[in-house]
Design a protein around this motif. Structure first.
Motif, PDB file in Angstrom:
ATOM      1  N   THR A  23       0.806  -1.221   0.000  1.00 13.24           N
ATOM      2  CA  THR A  23       0.000   0.000   0.000  1.00 13.24           C
ATOM      3  C   THR A  23       0.839   1.269   0.000  1.00 13.24           C
ATOM      4  O   THR A  23       0.334   2.344  -0.307  1.00 13.24           O
ATOM      5  N   HIS A 208      -7.055   1.089   2.284  1.00 14.28           N
ATOM      6  CA  HIS A 208      -6.315   0.048   1.569  1.00 14.28           C
ATOM      7  C   HIS A 208      -5.708  -0.979   2.515  1.00 14.28           C
ATOM      8  O   HIS A 208      -5.359  -2.085   2.078  1.00 14.28           O
ATOM      9  N   ASN A 209      -5.563  -0.615   3.784  1.00 13.80           N
ATOM     10  CA  ASN A 209      -4.986  -1.544   4.754  1.00 13.80           C
ATOM     11  C   ASN A 209      -6.034  -2.341   5.532  1.00 13.80           C
ATOM     12  O   ASN A 209      -5.680  -3.141   6.401  1.00 13.80           O
TER      13      ASN A 209
END
Length: 285
Positions: A23, A208-209
């Protein structure tokens, strides 16, 4: 079946640092996204399968989440200083020393001379594998030896991540009752850490994590279930087969250039490590 469950953390924790590093988020963004993903998983699990939240269980598991958040932030910070393929073997090796010896000596999971003999031999194999795997030179982005500040960072990460596992075992807390309070401890710690941060978090990078948190949560749940099935002295070393996945996976995915000599050392280290894991997995109390 017990040992199949014990290998789930190895896969999850091997993939997790790679997902986080892909990411390109900051350590705080990686931690926050991972924690939010873990909390969402814990809430869904609690709704589907409610468990007892006795005060002592809640407090101990909450504290274990604090240890995890501190250790994981340091791990993510270490990834900014050295490659995943160097940081993971060192941190996991320290976790192995802490958790396995705690289980064997404090919890009494090793009783006979045979268990001590095989256990010590297996730990030596695992640690030898860690040293071989992490001995990677300049191609990993750092000249040898590691600078003292980075060593301190890795040691503190390993100790904190060891503590997150052993504190629950010391109070005989395992299984589903750990997950929700532990995730809340992680969330509170992440919020405190973010208050001290100078830069604002990027919303998209945090999002995104979220999968990183989901993968970690599945592995974490499997570990605590495995602890109850085969004991921590066997289950945690098995989970550290994640070193092989994280190390080789990060080299291939991030296209780290390795010399033939380094590849021989890495593959030899993984082989020795897996021999040690196989030996120690036989020590079911």
């Amino acid at each position: 079946m017990d040992f199949i469950i014990a290998f789930i953390p190895a896969v999850g924790w091997g993939v997790m640092p790679i997902l986080a590093h892909i990411t390109k988020a900051s350590p705080r963004e990686q931690l926050t996204g991972t924690v939010i993903g873990a909390v969402l998983f814990a809430l869904c699990l609690y709704i589907i399968h409610p468990t007892s939240l006795a005060p002592i269980h809640f407090v101990v598991s909450f504290i274990s989440g604090i240890f995890w958040a501190a250790g994981q932030l340091l791990q993510f910070q270490a990834f900014q200083k050295v490659s995943v393929s160097i940081a993971i073997p060192v941190i996991c090796g320290l976790q192995l020393i802490g958790t396995t010896l705690f289980a064997a000596l404090i919890l009494g999971e090793w009783i006979t001379g045979y268990q001590y003999g095989i256990g010590v031999g297996s730990l030596l194999c695992i640690l030898a594998g860690v040293l071989l795997t992490s001995n990677q030179g300049k191609s990993a982005g750092l000249s040898k030896p590691l600078p003292v500040p980075i060593i301190i960072m890795l040691v503190c990460s390993g100790l904190a991540l060891s503590s997150y596992v052993v504190i629950n075992q010391f109070f005989h807390i395992s299984g589903l009752s750990v997950i929700l309070p532990q995730s809340l401890g992680m969330l509170c710690s992440a919020m405190v850490m973010n208050l001290k941060g100078k830069k604002r978090l990027g919303f998209s990078l945090v999002v995104h994590n979220l999968p990183t948190g989901l993968v970690w949560s599945i592995a974490n749940l499997a570990l605590f279930i495995s602890n109850g099935l085969i004991g921590m002295a066997a289950s945690f070393p098995i989970s550290q087969a994640s070193i092989a996945i994280a190390c080789v996976g990060s080299i291939l995915i991030f296209k780290e250039k390795k010399s033939p000599k380094e590849w021989i050392g890495i593959l030899a280290g993984i082989t020795v490590l897996m021999i040690g894991v196989g030996m120690i997995s036989l020590l079911k109390p």
